[in-house]
Design an enzyme around this catalytic site. Structure first.
Site, short mmCIF file in Angstrom:
data_model
loop_
_atom_site.label_atom_id
_atom_site.label_comp_id
_atom_site.label_asym_id
_atom_site.label_seq_id
_atom_site.Cartn_x
_atom_site.Cartn_y
_atom_site.Cartn_z
N GLN A 36 0.84 -1.21 0.00
CA GLN A 36 0.00 0.00 0.00
C GLN A 36 0.87 1.24 0.00
O GLN A 36 0.40 2.34 -0.27
CB GLN A 36 -0.87 0.05 1.26
CG GLN A 36 -1.84 -1.09 1.41
CD GLN A 36 -2.53 -1.03 2.75
OE1 GLN A 36 -3.56 -0.38 2.90
NE2 GLN A 36 -1.95 -1.70 3.73
N VAL B 94 3.52 4.16 -0.73
CA VAL B 94 3.88 4.92 -1.93
C VAL B 94 5.31 5.44 -1.82
O VAL B 94 5.77 6.16 -2.70
CB VAL B 94 2.89 6.11 -2.13
CG1 VAL B 94 1.47 5.60 -2.31
CG2 VAL B 94 2.95 7.10 -0.96
N ASP B 95 6.04 5.03 -0.73
CA ASP B 95 7.34 5.64 -0.45
C ASP B 95 8.51 5.08 -1.28
O ASP B 95 9.60 5.62 -1.26
CB ASP B 95 7.66 5.55 1.07
CG ASP B 95 7.67 4.10 1.58
OD1 ASP B 95 7.34 3.90 2.77
OD2 ASP B 95 7.99 3.19 0.80
N HIS C 210 -1.20 1.46 -4.34
CA HIS C 210 -1.72 2.84 -4.24
C HIS C 210 -0.84 3.84 -4.97
O HIS C 210 -0.95 5.04 -4.74
CB HIS C 210 -1.84 3.25 -2.76
CG HIS C 210 -2.90 2.52 -2.02
ND1 HIS C 210 -2.82 2.26 -0.67
CD2 HIS C 210 -4.05 1.95 -2.44
CE1 HIS C 210 -3.89 1.59 -0.29
NE2 HIS C 210 -4.66 1.38 -1.34
N CYS D 180 -0.82 14.52 -14.96
CA CYS D 180 -1.61 15.72 -15.24
C CYS D 180 -3.06 15.50 -14.86
O CYS D 180 -3.59 14.40 -15.01
CB CYS D 180 -1.52 16.04 -16.75
SG CYS D 180 -2.50 17.47 -17.19
N THR E 15 0.11 -3.35 8.63
CA THR E 15 -1.06 -2.63 8.15
C THR E 15 -2.21 -2.76 9.15
O THR E 15 -2.41 -3.81 9.74
CB THR E 15 -1.52 -3.10 6.75
OG1 THR E 15 -2.66 -2.33 6.35
CG2 THR E 15 -1.85 -4.58 6.71
C1 BV8 Z 1 -12.18 3.10 -3.42
C2 BV8 Z 1 -2.26 6.53 -1.14
C3 BV8 Z 1 -14.06 3.09 -4.81
C4 BV8 Z 1 -2.24 8.00 -0.91
C5 BV8 Z 1 -3.99 5.58 0.30
C6 BV8 Z 1 -16.32 6.82 1.04
C7 BV8 Z 1 -16.11 7.24 -0.27
C8 BV8 Z 1 -15.30 6.51 -1.15
C9 BV8 Z 1 -14.63 5.40 -0.70
C10 BV8 Z 1 -14.82 5.02 0.63
C11 BV8 Z 1 -15.66 5.70 1.49
N1 BV8 Z 1 -15.64 5.06 2.71
C12 BV8 Z 1 -14.81 4.02 2.64
C13 BV8 Z 1 -14.32 3.98 1.39
C14 BV8 Z 1 -13.38 3.07 0.88
C15 BV8 Z 1 -12.02 3.69 1.18
C16 BV8 Z 1 -11.59 3.13 2.51
O1 BV8 Z 1 -11.23 1.98 2.57
N2 BV8 Z 1 -11.66 3.95 3.56
C17 BV8 Z 1 -11.33 3.42 4.87
C18 BV8 Z 1 -10.48 4.40 5.63
C19 BV8 Z 1 -12.61 3.06 5.60
N3 BV8 Z 1 -11.15 3.24 0.11
C20 BV8 Z 1 -10.98 4.02 -0.95
O2 BV8 Z 1 -11.40 5.13 -1.07
C21 BV8 Z 1 -10.19 3.34 -2.06
N4 BV8 Z 1 -10.92 3.53 -3.30
O3 BV8 Z 1 -12.80 2.49 -2.59
O4 BV8 Z 1 -12.71 3.48 -4.60
C22 BV8 Z 1 -14.37 3.44 -6.20
C23 BV8 Z 1 -14.58 2.40 -7.11
C24 BV8 Z 1 -14.92 2.72 -8.40
C25 BV8 Z 1 -15.02 4.07 -8.79
C26 BV8 Z 1 -14.78 5.09 -7.86
C27 BV8 Z 1 -14.45 4.78 -6.56
C28 BV8 Z 1 -8.83 3.96 -2.22
C29 BV8 Z 1 -8.06 3.82 -0.94
C30 BV8 Z 1 -6.62 4.26 -1.18
C31 BV8 Z 1 -6.33 5.50 -0.39
N5 BV8 Z 1 -4.92 5.85 -0.56
N6 BV8 Z 1 -2.70 5.86 0.08
C32 BV8 Z 1 -1.10 8.40 -0.01
O5 BV8 Z 1 -0.36 7.55 0.52
O6 BV8 Z 1 -0.95 9.61 0.15
S1 BV8 Z 1 -4.41 4.75 1.71
C33 BV8 Z 1 -3.26 4.97 2.91
O7 BV8 Z 1 -3.73 4.17 4.00
C34 BV8 Z 1 -1.87 4.44 2.64
O8 BV8 Z 1 -1.70 3.79 1.41
C35 BV8 Z 1 -1.71 3.43 3.76
O9 BV8 Z 1 -0.81 2.46 3.49
C36 BV8 Z 1 -3.08 2.94 3.81
C37 BV8 Z 1 -3.51 2.00 4.84
O10 BV8 Z 1 -2.97 2.35 6.02
P1 BV8 Z 1 -1.85 1.36 6.62
O11 BV8 Z 1 -0.81 1.12 5.58
O12 BV8 Z 1 -2.51 0.18 7.20
O13 BV8 Z 1 -1.24 2.30 7.67
P2 BV8 Z 1 -1.82 2.56 9.13
O14 BV8 Z 1 -1.11 3.75 9.66
O15 BV8 Z 1 -3.30 2.55 9.08
O16 BV8 Z 1 -1.38 1.26 9.94
C38 BV8 Z 1 -0.01 1.00 10.16
C39 BV8 Z 1 0.02 -0.26 11.01
O17 BV8 Z 1 1.38 -0.60 11.24
C40 BV8 Z 1 -0.61 -0.04 12.40
O18 BV8 Z 1 -1.48 -1.12 12.65
C41 BV8 Z 1 0.58 -0.07 13.36
O19 BV8 Z 1 0.28 -0.73 14.57
C42 BV8 Z 1 1.57 -0.90 12.59
N7 BV8 Z 1 2.97 -0.59 12.89
C43 BV8 Z 1 3.50 0.61 13.23
N8 BV8 Z 1 4.85 0.47 13.38
C44 BV8 Z 1 5.13 -0.84 13.11
C45 BV8 Z 1 3.95 -1.52 12.79
N9 BV8 Z 1 3.90 -2.82 12.49
C46 BV8 Z 1 5.07 -3.50 12.49
N10 BV8 Z 1 6.26 -2.93 12.78
C47 BV8 Z 1 6.33 -1.61 13.10
N11 BV8 Z 1 7.53 -1.05 13.39
ZN ZN Z 2 -1.60 17.91 -19.33
#
Ligand code: BV8
Ligand code: ZN
Length: 251
Positions: free
Chosen positions: A108, A110-111, A126, A134, A195
Site C-alpha cells: 500500500q 507509496v514511499d 496505491h 496531469c 497494516t
Molecule cells: C475506493 C495513497 C471506490 C495515498 C492511500 C467513502 C467514499 C469513497 C470510498 C470510501 C468511502 N468510505 C470508505 C471507502 C473506501 C475507502 C476506505 O477503505 N476507507 C477506509 C479508511 C474506511 N477506500 C478508498 O477510497 C479506495 N478507493 O474504494 O474506490 C471506487 C470504485 C470505483 C469508482 C470510484 C471509486 C482507495 C483507498 C486508497 C487511499 N490511498 N494511500 C497516499 O499515501 O498519500 S491509503 C493509505 O492508507 C496508505 O496507502 C496506507 O498504506 C493505507 C492503509 O494504512 P496502513 O498502511 O494500514 O497504515 P496505518 O497507519 O493505518 O497502519 C499501520 C500499522 O502498522 C498499524 O497497525 C501499526 O500498529 C503498525 N505498525 C507501526 N509500526 C510498526 C507496525 N507494524 C510493524 N512494525 C512496526 N515497526
Molecule cells: Zn496535461
C-alpha cells in the site's frame, strides 16, 4: 529467558519453517513496514500531519480545493522519504523474494522503500509518491522535486500536475486490482506486515486470503481486525521479527 520469549521464539521458528516449506508466498504490506525508517504511519500517534488527517488531504476534492496545501503535504512526505533508508523489514522482504521461487509483494506504501531495498516483484497498489500525472491529459513523469514556491504544471497542456497515487474515493487501476487478487488466489501462504487493515480494497486481499483458507501470517505492532482470524499473528516490530524469521529460512 522468559517463558513468553520462549513462546515467541518457537512461534517465529514455526512461521519460518512453514514459509520455507510454502510453495507460493505473497507478502502484503502497509505503512508499518516503513515506520522503522522514520516514516510516520497513517493512523499512528505520529501519523497525523499538523491538524489534518490523511482522509482530509488524500482526496481529489481536497487537491482541487487547495492544491498548495496538498502539495505541501506530499512535499513534506517526499522530504522525509528522501532521507530515509530501507529498514531490516524491507531488507528481509527483499531477501524472501530471492529465496522463494514463487513470490510477489503487494504494498500500500507509496514511499518506494521496498524498491530501494531491492524488491523487484512488487505491485504498488496505491501508486508511488515519486510519480506525477496531469489532472487533464495523460502526461505522467517521475520527479524527485520538493515543491516549495510554485506547483508543477503539465508541459503539454499547462494544467496542474498531481501526485500519481490513489486517493480516497478513487478506484484502484483495474489491472492492478485483478492481478493482486489473482496472485493471492494462487498463493498458499500470505504474509501481512504493518497494516491496520482498514483501507479497502487492499484489506479485501487480506479478507479473501483468510476466507479462502490460505495460511495467513500477520506481523503487526498492535492487534488489527484480522489478528484473531489469521493462522498466526505475531505482535511486534516488523524490523525485529522478520530478520528472526529469515534466520529459519536462509540457513
Ligand atoms: C475506493 C495513497 C471506490 C495515498 C492511500 C467513502 C467514499 C469513497 C470510498 C470510501 C468511502 N468510505 C470508505 C471507502 C473506501 C475507502 C476506505 O477503505 N476507507 C477506509 C479508511 C474506511 N477506500 C478508498 O477510497 C479506495 N478507493 O474504494 O474506490 C471506487 C470504485 C470505483 C469508482 C470510484 C471509486 C482507495 C483507498 C486508497 C487511499 N490511498 N494511500 C497516499 O499515501 O498519500 S491509503 C493509505 O492508507 C496508505 O496507502 C496506507 O498504506 C493505507 C492503509 O494504512 P496502513 O498502511 O494500514 O497504515 P496505518 O497507519 O493505518 O497502519 C499501520 C500499522 O502498522 C498499524 O497497525 C501499526 O500498529 C503498525 N505498525 C507501526 N509500526 C510498526 C507496525 N507494524 C510493524 N512494525 C512496526 N515497526
Ligand atoms: Zn496535461
Amino acid at each position: 529467558m522468559s517463558s513468553f520469549k520462549n513462546v515467541e521464539d518457537s512461534r517465529t521458528k514455526y512461521v519460518g519453517n512453514f514459509i520455507r516449506e510454502s510453495d507460493f508466498l505473497v507478502v502484503l504490506t502497509g505503512a508499518g513496514v516503513s515506520a522503522e525508517s522514520g516514516i510516520p504511519t497513517f493512523r499512528g500517534a505520529d501519523g497525523l500531519w499538523r491538524k489534518y488527517s490523511p482522509h482530509q488531504l488524500a482526496t481529489y476534492e481536497a487537491f482541487m480545493k487547495n492544491p498548495n496545501l496538498v502539495w505541501e503535504w506530499y512535499s513534506w512526505r517526499r522530504e522525509k522519504i528522501k532521507s530515509a533508508e530501507p529498514n531490516p523489514a524491507h531488507i528481509s522482504i527483499a531477501k524472501l523474494e530471492k529465496v522463494k521461487e514463487k513470490f510477489w509483494l503487494i504494498t500500500q506504501n507509496v514511499d518506494g522503500l521496498h524498491r530501494k531495498a531491492g524488491s523487484q516483484k512488487i505491485i504498488e497498489f496505491h501508486g508511488n509518491i515519486w510519480k506525477e500525472k496531469c489532472i487533464s491529459c495523460d502526461f505522467k513523469r517521475e520527479s524527485y522535486e520538493i515543491y516549495k514556491d510554485e506547483l508543477p504544471k503539465c508541459p503539454n497542456c499547462k494544467n496542474l500536475l498531481r501526485p500519481d497515487v490513489v486517493w480516497f474515493g478513487e478506484p484502484i487501476d483495474p489491472d492492478i486490482l485483478h492481478m493482486s487478487f489473482d496472485l493471492v488466489k494462487g498463493a498458499d501462504c500470505v504474509l501481512v506486515v504493518g497494516t491496520s487493515g482498514v483501507v479497502y480494497p487492499f484489506a479485501g486481499l487480506i479478507e479473501f486470503s483468510i476466507k479462502s483458507r490460505k495460511k495467513v501470517v500477520e506481523i503487526n505492532l498492535e492487534p488489527t481486525p484480522f489478528s484473531d482470524l489469521c493462522y498466526i499473528s505475531l505482535q511486534g516490530k516488523a524490523g525485529e521479527i522478520l530478520p528472526q524469521i529469515l534466520n529459519y529460512i536462509v540457513q
